[in-house]
Design a protein around this motif. Sequence first.
Motif, PDB file in Angstrom:
ATOM      1  N   MET A 156      17.860 -32.205  20.708  1.00 28.87           N
ATOM      2  CA  MET A 156      17.463 -30.967  21.381  1.00 28.87           C
ATOM      3  C   MET A 156      18.443 -30.752  22.533  1.00 28.87           C
ATOM      4  O   MET A 156      18.730 -31.680  23.290  1.00 28.87           O
ATOM      5  N   ILE A 157      18.957 -29.534  22.593  1.00 23.56           N
ATOM      6  CA  ILE A 157      19.928 -29.204  23.633  1.00 23.56           C
ATOM      7  C   ILE A 157      19.274 -28.176  24.561  1.00 23.56           C
ATOM      8  O   ILE A 157      18.776 -27.145  24.094  1.00 23.56           O
ATOM      9  N   GLY A 158      19.257 -28.471  25.836  1.00 27.92           N
ATOM     10  CA  GLY A 158      18.593 -27.561  26.770  1.00 27.92           C
ATOM     11  C   GLY A 158      19.396 -27.406  28.045  1.00 27.92           C
ATOM     12  O   GLY A 158      20.484 -27.957  28.186  1.00 27.92           O
ATOM     13  N   ASN A 159      18.824 -26.640  28.958  1.00 22.98           N
ATOM     14  CA  ASN A 159      19.504 -26.370  30.214  1.00 22.98           C
ATOM     15  C   ASN A 159      18.460 -26.385  31.320  1.00 22.98           C
ATOM     16  O   ASN A 159      17.448 -25.692  31.221  1.00 22.98           O
ATOM     17  N   ASP A 160      18.709 -27.183  32.350  1.00 24.27           N
ATOM     18  CA  ASP A 160      17.703 -27.271  33.418  1.00 24.27           C
ATOM     19  C   ASP A 160      18.025 -26.342  34.583  1.00 24.27           C
ATOM     20  O   ASP A 160      17.510 -26.498  35.685  1.00 24.27           O
ATOM     21  N   GLY A 161      18.878 -25.348  34.314  1.00 25.04           N
ATOM     22  CA  GLY A 161      19.229 -24.398  35.370  1.00 25.04           C
ATOM     23  C   GLY A 161      20.579 -24.731  35.971  1.00 25.04           C
ATOM     24  O   GLY A 161      21.395 -23.856  36.198  1.00 25.04           O
ATOM     25  N   SER A 162      20.839 -26.023  36.191  1.00 24.15           N
ATOM     26  CA  SER A 162      22.133 -26.368  36.784  1.00 24.15           C
ATOM     27  C   SER A 162      23.075 -26.976  35.745  1.00 24.15           C
ATOM     28  O   SER A 162      24.281 -26.832  35.831  1.00 24.15           O
ATOM     29  N   ASP A 163      22.517 -27.663  34.757  1.00 22.29           N
ATOM     30  CA  ASP A 163      23.391 -28.297  33.776  1.00 22.29           C
ATOM     31  C   ASP A 163      22.693 -28.405  32.422  1.00 22.29           C
ATOM     32  O   ASP A 163      21.467 -28.332  32.333  1.00 22.29           O
ATOM     33  N   GLU A 164      23.524 -28.610  31.401  1.00 22.00           N
ATOM     34  CA  GLU A 164      22.961 -28.784  30.056  1.00 22.00           C
ATOM     35  C   GLU A 164      22.552 -30.238  29.855  1.00 22.00           C
ATOM     36  O   GLU A 164      23.172 -31.140  30.402  1.00 22.00           O
TER      37      GLU A 164
ATOM     38  N   LEU B  75       9.689 -30.324  24.177  1.00 24.78           N
ATOM     39  CA  LEU B  75      11.000 -29.972  24.739  1.00 24.78           C
ATOM     40  C   LEU B  75      11.384 -28.565  24.316  1.00 24.78           C
ATOM     41  O   LEU B  75      11.244 -28.201  23.145  1.00 24.78           O
ATOM     42  N   GLU B  76      11.879 -27.809  25.268  1.00 26.43           N
ATOM     43  CA  GLU B  76      12.270 -26.428  25.008  1.00 26.43           C
ATOM     44  C   GLU B  76      13.793 -26.394  24.915  1.00 26.43           C
ATOM     45  O   GLU B  76      14.467 -26.835  25.844  1.00 26.43           O
ATOM     46  N   GLY B  77      14.329 -25.899  23.822  1.00 19.30           N
ATOM     47  CA  GLY B  77      15.781 -25.826  23.693  1.00 19.30           C
ATOM     48  C   GLY B  77      16.170 -25.458  22.277  1.00 19.30           C
ATOM     49  O   GLY B  77      15.366 -24.897  21.537  1.00 19.30           O
ATOM     50  N   GLU B  78      17.406 -25.761  21.928  1.00 14.98           N
ATOM     51  CA  GLU B  78      17.886 -25.473  20.577  1.00 14.98           C
ATOM     52  C   GLU B  78      18.301 -26.787  19.913  1.00 14.98           C
ATOM     53  O   GLU B  78      18.931 -27.635  20.536  1.00 14.98           O
TER      54      GLU B  78
ATOM     55  N   LYS C  16      31.747 -30.059  25.090  1.00 12.24           N
ATOM     56  CA  LYS C  16      31.065 -30.800  26.163  1.00 12.24           C
ATOM     57  C   LYS C  16      29.776 -31.459  25.639  1.00 12.24           C
ATOM     58  O   LYS C  16      29.490 -32.625  25.921  1.00 12.24           O
ATOM     59  N   ILE C  17      29.008 -30.689  24.855  1.00 18.13           N
ATOM     60  CA  ILE C  17      27.760 -31.227  24.294  1.00 18.13           C
ATOM     61  C   ILE C  17      28.076 -32.347  23.296  1.00 18.13           C
ATOM     62  O   ILE C  17      27.384 -33.370  23.242  1.00 18.13           O
ATOM     63  N   TYR C  18      29.145 -32.149  22.532  1.00 17.77           N
ATOM     64  CA  TYR C  18      29.583 -33.155  21.561  1.00 17.77           C
ATOM     65  C   TYR C  18      29.818 -34.502  22.273  1.00 17.77           C
ATOM     66  O   TYR C  18      29.318 -35.544  21.847  1.00 17.77           O
TER      67      TYR C  18
END
Length: 422
Positions: A270-278, A185-188, A237-239
């Motif tokens: 892992m937090i990521g973004n697929d281009g349209s949403d997190e 997975l790619e993210g932070e 939002k991520i929370y």
Amino acid sequence: MKILIVGSGGREHALAWKIAQSPRVKQVYVAPGNGGTSSKKIKNVSINDINHLVEFAENLNINMTIVGPEVPLSNGIVDIFRSKNLKIFGPTKNAAKLESSKDFAKEFMIRHNIPTAKYSTFTDVYAAKLYVQKEKLPIVIKADGLAAGKGVVIAKTIEEAYNAIEDMIGDNNHNLKKVVIEEYLEGEEASFIVMSDGKNIFPLATSQDHKRLKDGDNGPNTGGMGAYSPANIVTPKIYCKIMDEVIIPTVKGMFEEGNTFTGFLYAGIMIGNDGSDEWVKTLEFNCRMGDPETQPIMMRIKSDFIEVLEHAINGTLNKAEILWDDRVALGVVLATYNYPEKPRIGDEIKQLPVETEDMTIFHAGTTISSSGTLKTSSGRVMCVTALGDSVKKSREIAYEAVSKINFNGMQYRTDIGWRAIK
Ligand code: AMP
Ligand code: GLY
């Protein structure tokens, strides 16, 4: 009150340090503790095995036991204490499988629709290799059982993946060791830690660890080289996403399966973004607090933590309250020569700067020799933790203190908090 803390790391020092601040606490015992866990109100007791800990808690009328590391939890310390009517905060042996078996955790997540990386589990070397051939690189190979942070290999080539599979399963297939192979997975990453009494959930402050040994997140994986709290990456939002998609379904799912989870629950996210949403995905569960995440988290608690722990043990976490310091806390881990490969121990720690209201040194691998010298005793030696108005400020204070500490072979990262600053 008399409190017993099980463990010997920086996490346990931070817990003892915070709990000892409570006016209601008369004495904190740390078993076995380290070179920093002895002061007026904190005492080390050199006990390691569960039966002797039970005896100790009974003989001294300990009011509450808190378990730091995963090993005693996965050996059933909570089940044993409870069978003797001793109050203890942590998960049972069965609930601790969320950490002690990656395969259990993955199957649980699938059953409850909790977002996680796509995976497959193998006990057979050839089948595992065949799977790797069909999947994309890099690919992540994980040993099923507890491995003290060393059970994960991120393989960039087929050869690396094959070697990891052979290492983890072994060259014969009779011992049925499992590996989990999962999509990279790619993210932070962020660490999301909550307390649970089985039904109620009490989230602690967010944090971010630095797993790699070297600056810029390079070098081998470690237990963690530094952490700060709060983690900016966890936006409101991520929370909510993490609570709704990961934490609540986990506590609820464990309850529904008759495997009630009590204790600290740590989700590595892992937090990521697929281009349209997190998106958020669960990398792992730990059934305990993080080390070094605990150090900055404890420094940010302004209220009496023992009250929260009491609610947790009594099943009333819905009534618990906590007051957080608005400032950022940031901790820098100092490690020995050759950590994590083969840490050299026994080096003398020459001097320590004086602690202040906004800088605390949490010990981990330290011991005091018979002649009174402070020496290194395991890979991660201490975590210098500071409070400041920003990540930059807390980092400045922490590194200023680090610059005054010295032992042969000392290594540390110089960029803790870099993602937040960037
Ligand atoms: P774990 O013990 O499962 O948390 O893995 C240790 C570290 O390996 C994590 O903190 C991540 O940095 C990394 N890791 C684990 N699983 C993945 C994955 N699927 N994709 C990318 N990195 C991963
Ligand atoms: N710092 C990561 C952990 O405690 O597992």
